[in-house]
Enzyme design. Structure first.
Site, PDB file in Angstrom:
ATOM      1  CG  HIS A 174      99.811  42.297  69.706  1.00  3.96           C
ATOM      2  ND1 HIS A 174     100.717  41.411  69.163  1.00  3.96           N
ATOM      3  CD2 HIS A 174      99.080  41.606  70.599  1.00  3.96           C
ATOM      4  CE1 HIS A 174     100.511  40.215  69.709  1.00  3.96           C
ATOM      5  NE2 HIS A 174      99.530  40.310  70.591  1.00  3.96           N
TER       6      HIS A 174
ATOM      7  CD  GLU B  54      99.656  40.334  74.840  1.00  2.00           C
ATOM      8  OE1 GLU B  54      98.768  39.493  74.997  1.00  2.00           O
ATOM      9  OE2 GLU B  54     100.033  40.700  73.722  1.00  2.00           O
TER      10      GLU B  54
HETATM   11  P1  PGA Z   1      98.452  33.962  73.054  1.00  4.07           P
HETATM   12  O1  PGA Z   1      98.419  35.442  72.430  1.00  4.07           O
HETATM   13  O2  PGA Z   1      97.386  33.896  74.100  1.00  4.07           O
HETATM   14  O3  PGA Z   1      98.166  33.073  71.871  1.00  4.07           O
HETATM   15  O4  PGA Z   1      99.800  33.767  73.619  1.00  4.07           O
HETATM   16  C1  PGA Z   1      98.240  36.560  73.241  1.00  4.07           C
HETATM   17  C2  PGA Z   1      98.448  37.785  72.428  1.00  4.07           C
HETATM   18  O5  PGA Z   1      99.344  37.785  71.561  1.00  4.07           O
HETATM   19  O6  PGA Z   1      97.736  38.780  72.608  1.00  4.07           O
END
Ligand code: PGA
Length: 252
Positions: A95, A166
């Site tokens: 992440h 992401e």
């Molecule tokens: P968010 O986070 O939906 O709050 O943007 C997603 C993540 O970091 O996995």
């Protein structure tokens, strides 16, 4: 079509066990929706017990990370066997918030191997910090993917991995700041191309790619369809059971 995936990444929330209990109770009201998907909840470790017990009817347990070693003695570590003893089925790996603390592609690659060995699905997160007109972010993403997936045994391992795209610039904001439909579609194609260059075309076609980064009820329906994604990794919006239910419905 295969069931879509929905992963609730609670990060370091909520602040108490009672609040965690309330979120699960709120989610349980919509159990029938979650059962139509592959739903996972990744809570902070101290909430593993209640999530594994109270959500077992509609969601699987996921961890927000996995330790780099499969066995040994490491103060402060949670080894895969402990995760598995709670029924953990999936681990978020790489992440951006962990990468920001210094996690390298090499460590991500090692964690993926540990997860596969443990029989836990690695959900490998990749994403660029920012976009630039020259398209350098594509090169960045290619290198991040290649580094993170390094050392895996070709097709055999590829079939066990899920990718989450992401973009860091979209995380923790509002729906209007998230990647839009065109951007997500383009990145899913790009990621598949890179994965195909590592594992071959057919493995790349089968590998699920999720989108994460400010998925909220407002943008879920638009992003869920025709972008090529096979689900969402949801942060802050997963803490609100009613909103999260709307996101789930967008994937059905
Ligand atoms: P968010 O986070 O939906 O709050 O943007 C997603 C993540 O970091 O996995």
């Amino acid at each position: 079509m295969a069931r879509q995936m929905l992963v609730a990444n609670w990060k370091d929330h909520p602040a108490s066990l009672d609040e965690a209990d309330l979120i699960i109770k709120g989610m349980a009201k919509h159990a029938s929706t979650y059962k139509k998907l592959h739903t996972f909840i990744a809570p902070p470790l101290p909430y593993f017990d209640i999530v594994s017990k109270k959500a077992q009817n509609f969601a699987n347990l996921a961890s927000q990370d996995i330790f780099e070693s499969y066995e040994g003695t490491y103060t402060g570590a949670v080894l895969p066997d402990i995760l598995k003893s709670f029924g953990t089925k999936l681990a978020i790996i790489g992440h951006s918030e962990m990468r920001a603390l210094g996690e390298t592609d090499k460590s991500v690659a090692q964690k993926i191997r540990v997860a596969i060995k443990a029989g836990i699905v690695p959900l490998v997160c990749v994403g660029e910090t920012a976009r630039d007109e020259k398209g350098d972010y594509l090169e960045f993403l290619k290198n991040e993917l290649r580094g993170s997936l390094a050392g895996l045994r070709r097709k055999d391992d590829a079939s066990k991995i899920v990718i989450a795209y992401e973009p860091i610039w979209a995380i923790g904001k509002k729906a209007k700041d998230a990647a839009n439909k065109e951007e997500v579609t383009e990145m899913v194609i790009f990621i598949r191309k890179v994965v195909a260059s590592i594992f071959g075309r057919s493995a790349a076609e089968k590998m699920p790619i999720l989108y994460g980064g400010s998925v909220e009820p407002e943008n879920a329906a638009v992003l869920a369809k025709e972008t090529g994604i096979r689900g969402f990794l949801v942060g802050h919006a997963s803490l609100d059971p009613e909103g999260f239910n709307e996101i789930a419905n967008a994937l059905i």
